[in-house]
Structure formats: structure tokens, C-alpha cells
Design an enzyme around this catalytic site. Structure first.
Site, PDB file in Angstrom:
ATOM      1  N   ASP A   6      35.335-104.610 -12.842  1.00  0.00           N
ATOM      2  CA  ASP A   6      35.664-103.482 -11.972  1.00  0.00           C
ATOM      3  C   ASP A   6      36.304-104.088 -10.725  1.00  0.00           C
ATOM      4  OD1 ASP A   6      35.472-100.783 -10.785  1.00  0.00           O
ATOM      5  OD2 ASP A   6      33.949-101.717  -9.521  1.00  0.00           O
TER       6      ASP A   6
ATOM      7  N   ASP B 177      36.921-102.220  -7.147  1.00  0.00           N
ATOM      8  CA  ASP B 177      36.414-101.785  -5.844  1.00  0.00           C
ATOM      9  C   ASP B 177      34.899-101.880  -5.767  1.00  0.00           C
ATOM     10  OD1 ASP B 177      39.073-100.873  -4.906  1.00  0.00           O
ATOM     11  OD2 ASP B 177      38.849 -99.488  -6.583  1.00  0.00           O
TER      12      ASP B 177
END
Length: 241
Positions: free
Chosen positions: A25, A27
Site C-alpha cells: 500500500d 499512503d
């Protein structure tokens, strides 16, 4: 393994083998961009007469794609502008902020660099727009290490559906069950579970540590980035334990 890490029961790798690829991922996992997304969202909402949107409001949407977030906020606040307009506005604000400086979590950079040196394929799967992902990876110098990335805008459904992770595996040419996901938010951990991938969870919001979605993670660092151990994570990824 770090004494602070926990190993819940999650999807298993083939016996005696390590991962063939790692999907990150972006953020809150690789980069500390959530404060920037909060400010971009606050500015967007303020432009439509919504005031008082605070950090606590923002944390409800950490791990959720930008389109899903704005669709929900548009309904909650009765904003007349279409979602596409809100997306464009928030993306513009975010890019202005991100290009001014985005912090990479130091231990995550070390982890990525070690995986890269070992020749393990990697990708980024994020709810951000492709433009935003590209801008952040380029600005932080991670683009050379993570050239493959997938945005939720390229698939039918965002997290917690598994679409972005499955697409990342397809682009890497690796079976989903041979992938490890690195995530900071419950929707992402749930998406990894649904994709049949093992998961390393590094919670960004301390209050989410007990979320049931993290129970499926194979390796959990309850203290988040402050406790993340790149050596322990590397050993877990490559050892398949």
C-alpha cells in the site's frame, strides 16, 4: 522476529517457501501522506461550504479509496457538485502539497531497498489516483525501486475488495498466494485476505490495532511504524513462516 511483532493466523504460503513478490500500500504504509490527504480533503470541502472537517473525521476514511471517500462525503454533506469534480479538485490540492514534500517512513525505505537488492518483485497497490501515485513515487525516489503500480481507478472495486492486489499480482506475473501485502489500514488487510495473500500489518492509526481485519495478518506490528522492524519483516517474507 521483533519482540513487539505478533503473528496472527493468516493466509499461508506453500510449505517451506518464501514469498515470490511483495505488494505495498502507499499512503500511511510507505509514505506519511495522510496529513496531506487530510488537508487536500479539507480544502476541497471548504470550497463547497463545508467547515469543521477535522483529523478525526479524516481517519474514518484511511485505507478507503479517494472516490469512495468523496462519494460518501458528498452524500453526508449534501454537496451538489458531481464526484468527478470533487475528485479533480482534491487531486489538484493533493498534488500541490505532495510535490512540496512527502516523507517516506525510513524503516520502510530500508525494507524496500533490501527487497530490491534481493531481486524480489514488488508493486504498489493504492486507492490514490495514478497521477498521485506517480508523483509521490517520483518525488521520493521510490519510483526506481517500485516501477509497477496499480490505482483503484483502474479496477472495478477499491479496498476492501481484492481487485487492486489481484491486478498487481497479475502485472508482476505471480500467483496471489505467493504474494505478501504490506498494509496500514483494516480495509487493506481485509483486501489482502480476500485476495488470498499473506499480510504484514503496520497500523497507521493506533486505535485500529484491535480491528478484526488485522486478525488475518500473518505479521502484525501493533506499534505501527515506530515498531516496524525491516529485518524481522524480511525474514518473515523470505522464510515463508
Amino acid at each position: 522476529m521483533s519482540s513487539t511483532a505478533r503473528t496472527p493466523t493468516g493466509p499461508s504460503a506453500p510449505p517451506g517457501s518464501g514469498a515470490a513478490a511483495v505488494v505495498f500500500d502507499l499512503d500511511g504504509t510507505l509514505v506519511d501522506s495522510e496529513p496531506l490527504y487530510f488537508e487536500a480533503g479539507r480544502r476541497t470541502l471548504a470550497g463547497h461550504g463545508v467547515t469543521g472537517f477535522d483529523w478525526e473525521d479524516h481517519t474514518r476514511f484511511i485505507g478507503i479509496g479517494t472516490r469512495q471517500t468523496l462519494t460518501t462525503l458528498r452524500a453526508e454533506y449534501g454537496i451538489e457538485a458531481p464526484v468527478e469534480q470533487l475528485l479533480a479538485e482534491k487531486n489538484r490540492h493533493y498534488l500541490e502539497l505532495a510535490r512540496g514534500g512527502t516523507e517516506v517512513f525510513p524503516r520502510m525505505r530500508a525494507f524496500v531497498e533490501r527487497l530490491h537488492a534481493a531481486g524480489l518483485p514488488m508493486a504498489v497497490a493504492s486507492g490514490s489516483s495514478r497521477t498521485a501515485i506517480d508523483a509521490v513515487l517520483t518525488a521520493t525516489g521510490l519510483a526506481a525501486l517500485l516501477p509497477v503500480f496499480v490505482s483503484a481507478e483502474e479496477v472495478a472495486h477499491g479496498k476492501p475488495e481484492p481487485d487492486v492486489f489481484l491486478e498487481a499480482a497479475r502485472r508482476l506475473g505471480v500467483e496471489p498466494r505467493r504474494c505478501v501485502v504490506v498494509e496500514d489500514a483494516p480495509p487493506g488487510a481485509e483486501a489482502a485476505r480476500r485476495a488470498g495473500m499473506r499480510c504484514i500489518a503496520v497500523p497507521y492509526v493506533a486505535g485500529t490495532v484491535a480491528d478484526p481485519a488485522f486478525a488475518s495478518a500473518g505479521l502484525l506490528f501493533p506499534g505501527g511504524q515506530g515498531e516496524f522492524d525491516p529485518d524481522a519483516a524480511y525474514a518473515w517474507v523470505t522464510g515463508g513462516s
